[in-house]
Design a protein around this motif. Sequence first.
Motif, PDB file in Angstrom:
ATOM      1  N   ILE A  60       0.836  -1.204   0.000  1.00 38.00           N
ATOM      2  CA  ILE A  60       0.000   0.000   0.000  1.00 38.00           C
ATOM      3  C   ILE A  60       0.871   1.255   0.000  1.00 38.00           C
ATOM      4  O   ILE A  60       0.612   2.222  -0.727  1.00 38.00           O
ATOM      5  N   ASN A  61       1.919   1.230   0.834  1.00 33.93           N
ATOM      6  CA  ASN A  61       2.823   2.371   0.946  1.00 33.93           C
ATOM      7  C   ASN A  61       3.399   2.764  -0.411  1.00 33.93           C
ATOM      8  O   ASN A  61       3.371   3.940  -0.818  1.00 33.93           O
ATOM      9  N   PHE A  62       3.918   1.789  -1.140  1.00 37.29           N
ATOM     10  CA  PHE A  62       4.565   2.102  -2.410  1.00 37.29           C
ATOM     11  C   PHE A  62       3.566   2.249  -3.550  1.00 37.29           C
ATOM     12  O   PHE A  62       3.873   2.918  -4.540  1.00 37.29           O
ATOM     13  N   ALA A  63       2.395   1.644  -3.424  1.00 38.91           N
ATOM     14  CA  ALA A  63       1.351   1.907  -4.414  1.00 38.91           C
ATOM     15  C   ALA A  63       0.925   3.369  -4.323  1.00 38.91           C
ATOM     16  O   ALA A  63       0.681   4.029  -5.340  1.00 38.91           O
ATOM     17  N   ASP A  64       0.839   3.881  -3.080  1.00 39.56           N
ATOM     18  CA  ASP A  64       0.532   5.299  -2.883  1.00 39.56           C
ATOM     19  C   ASP A  64       1.582   6.190  -3.546  1.00 39.56           C
ATOM     20  O   ASP A  64       1.267   7.244  -4.100  1.00 39.56           O
ATOM     21  N   TRP A  73      -3.282   7.876   6.024  1.00 34.14           N
ATOM     22  CA  TRP A  73      -3.236   7.585   4.586  1.00 34.14           C
ATOM     23  C   TRP A  73      -4.643   7.512   4.013  1.00 34.14           C
ATOM     24  O   TRP A  73      -4.911   8.005   2.916  1.00 34.14           O
ATOM     25  N   THR A  74      -5.540   6.870   4.771  1.00 36.23           N
ATOM     26  CA  THR A  74      -6.923   6.726   4.303  1.00 36.23           C
ATOM     27  C   THR A  74      -7.570   8.090   4.080  1.00 36.23           C
ATOM     28  O   THR A  74      -8.179   8.346   3.032  1.00 36.23           O
ATOM     29  N   VAL A  75      -7.413   8.968   5.060  1.00 35.36           N
ATOM     30  CA  VAL A  75      -8.017  10.312   4.964  1.00 35.36           C
ATOM     31  C   VAL A  75      -7.438  11.077   3.772  1.00 35.36           C
ATOM     32  O   VAL A  75      -8.175  11.692   2.994  1.00 35.36           O
ATOM     33  N   LEU A  76      -6.123  11.031   3.604  1.00 35.92           N
ATOM     34  CA  LEU A  76      -5.481  11.778   2.529  1.00 35.92           C
ATOM     35  C   LEU A  76      -5.859  11.251   1.152  1.00 35.92           C
ATOM     36  O   LEU A  76      -6.067  12.029   0.214  1.00 35.92           O
ATOM     37  N   GLN A  77      -5.955   9.933   1.017  1.00 39.53           N
ATOM     38  CA  GLN A  77      -6.299   9.375  -0.294  1.00 39.53           C
ATOM     39  C   GLN A  77      -7.733   9.701  -0.680  1.00 39.53           C
ATOM     40  O   GLN A  77      -8.035   9.917  -1.855  1.00 39.53           O
ATOM     41  N   PHE A  78      -8.620   9.747   0.291  1.00 43.70           N
ATOM     42  CA  PHE A  78      -9.982  10.203  -0.015  1.00 43.70           C
ATOM     43  C   PHE A  78     -10.011  11.705  -0.292  1.00 43.70           C
ATOM     44  O   PHE A  78     -10.836  12.190  -1.060  1.00 43.70           O
ATOM     45  N   GLY A  79      -9.082  12.438   0.323  1.00 46.13           N
ATOM     46  CA  GLY A  79      -9.015  13.875   0.108  1.00 46.13           C
ATOM     47  C   GLY A  79      -8.605  14.257  -1.302  1.00 46.13           C
ATOM     48  O   GLY A  79      -8.815  15.405  -1.720  1.00 46.13           O
ATOM     49  N   VAL A  80      -8.033  13.308  -2.049  1.00 44.42           N
ATOM     50  CA  VAL A  80      -7.650  13.570  -3.440  1.00 44.42           C
ATOM     51  C   VAL A  80      -8.852  14.003  -4.272  1.00 44.42           C
ATOM     52  O   VAL A  80      -8.712  14.766  -5.236  1.00 44.42           O
ATOM     53  N   LEU A  81     -10.026  13.538  -3.896  1.00 50.75           N
ATOM     54  CA  LEU A  81     -11.240  13.873  -4.653  1.00 50.75           C
ATOM     55  C   LEU A  81     -11.482  15.374  -4.707  1.00 50.75           C
ATOM     56  O   LEU A  81     -12.182  15.863  -5.601  1.00 50.75           O
ATOM     57  N   ALA A  82     -10.890  16.136  -3.765  1.00 50.33           N
ATOM     58  CA  ALA A  82     -11.106  17.587  -3.719  1.00 50.33           C
ATOM     59  C   ALA A  82     -10.020  18.377  -4.434  1.00 50.33           C
ATOM     60  O   ALA A  82     -10.100  19.601  -4.516  1.00 50.33           O
ATOM     61  N   ILE A  83      -8.995  17.698  -4.980  1.00 50.54           N
ATOM     62  CA  ILE A  83      -7.893  18.405  -5.640  1.00 50.54           C
ATOM     63  C   ILE A  83      -8.353  18.988  -6.975  1.00 50.54           C
ATOM     64  O   ILE A  83      -8.884  18.267  -7.821  1.00 50.54           O
ATOM     65  N   SER A 129      -5.899   0.904   2.873  1.00 47.43           N
ATOM     66  CA  SER A 129      -5.234   1.315   4.116  1.00 47.43           C
ATOM     67  C   SER A 129      -6.127   1.066   5.323  1.00 47.43           C
ATOM     68  O   SER A 129      -5.662   0.621   6.379  1.00 47.43           O
ATOM     69  N   LEU A 130      -7.407   1.337   5.163  1.00 50.45           N
ATOM     70  CA  LEU A 130      -8.344   1.160   6.265  1.00 50.45           C
ATOM     71  C   LEU A 130      -8.484  -0.315   6.639  1.00 50.45           C
ATOM     72  O   LEU A 130      -8.521  -0.673   7.823  1.00 50.45           O
ATOM     73  N   VAL A 131      -8.566  -1.183   5.658  1.00 52.98           N
ATOM     74  CA  VAL A 131      -8.666  -2.626   5.908  1.00 52.98           C
ATOM     75  C   VAL A 131      -7.406  -3.112   6.640  1.00 52.98           C
ATOM     76  O   VAL A 131      -7.481  -3.877   7.611  1.00 52.98           O
ATOM     77  N   TRP A 132      -6.228  -2.668   6.179  1.00 53.26           N
ATOM     78  CA  TRP A 132      -4.968  -3.068   6.816  1.00 53.26           C
ATOM     79  C   TRP A 132      -4.934  -2.635   8.282  1.00 53.26           C
ATOM     80  O   TRP A 132      -4.479  -3.390   9.146  1.00 53.26           O
TER      81      TRP A 132
END
Length: 428
Positions: free
Chosen positions: A15-19, A79-89, A168-171
Amino acid sequence: MRWFILVLLFFGAVINFADKSIIGLAAVPIMEEFDLSYAEWGLVGSSYYWLYPVTGILGAAWADRLGAKKVLGLVMLTWTVLQFGVLAIAALPLLIIYRILLGAFEGPFSPVAYSHADKWFPAKQKGLANSVIVGGGTVGAMIVAPLLVSLIAIFGWKIAFALLGVASLVWFFLFQFFTKENPVKAYNKVQEKKKKKLEKINVKDFLKLLGSPTALFTTLAYFSTYILVVWFSVWLPIYLVESVQMSSAQMGYGVAIIGVVSVLIYTCVSMLSDYLFKKNQNWRVSRVFVVGGAMITGSVLMASIIFVQNPIWVIIAMCLAKGLTYSILPIGPTIMINEMSERGGLMTSILTSSGNIAGIVAPLLTGYIISLAGGDKVAGYNLSVLFMAILVGAFGLLFAIFVKPSLAKENKEDKKRNLSENRSLKYS
């Protein structure tokens, strides 16, 4: 328990490197959407690493005190919060802010993961354990590339980023509720003793340790290799499309092939290192010479693609070069932890964070080199490849010459760990 934890650390690294790598795989649509130049794209790639080295050290030092579970749980939720936050970029500044924050909270993962695995595995298996974690990084960065490319094509790059947040959330839930912090039953007593030791660290002696040839040249070797890591993550997809003339689908499979083969190679190198160490207990032969030789050989193979531009050879050479040069990534933390085992998280964080300083420089430098070549992109990429090959080869040679880990420390630590493992055998 130890193997289950290692599996979760592997998927955490995925997950880390996929991000990290998905930004490179989505480079074309992102650059088109925001109308970015190569210099601006280099800034996006670099911004991820601006806080990464600092938070890596702070997070790992915190994990030494409070435990890996708490720190890794916090960073995964972030990580979970930030990846969902991409929707607002919606513009370049927000994209850069997102990458800065993501890098800041992903910085602690690798050093904490290495240190956590070190608690659970004996010296004769440390290379293998760390190579599994590094392998998770390669899987996340390269092997899942076709899947990520497909997600980007089907759902768009923002939704693809958000799906990584779900992972990230599942992990987080699996790691928090199904693992333990330490293999020793009397964990609370051990932890109290560790806290007292951490408060008595001598800053002068610690700085002297960091300046020793072993710590210094291990860190520099890691640093040089991480320039290659960043190049593979940020620039390889674009290179295969624009320089090697691959389609997006071919690029995805090419990246995956390089990832799969390289994992097998550096895992074999780590296993060879473990085997030699088990046989002769000689750090110089089993750890230093094996890794130094692999780095030098890998750098030569990397440079060869400048002279042989055939696409098949480019993929083969990159498979071999990546696998051999990456051998420092699993073995380097083992060497650093051996120098000060009671500060395992801190030692690995200094190694990884110092190496990740390359992440600040590499994207900008590569973008600058490509720009210097004018309209000849192939020449620009070749110059960047030559620079990396020379750097990795030079520091691989210095690593082989000057790094001399303390065997006495390792033997003493092994005895302590063996006693601890015998007491906790049923539990583990």
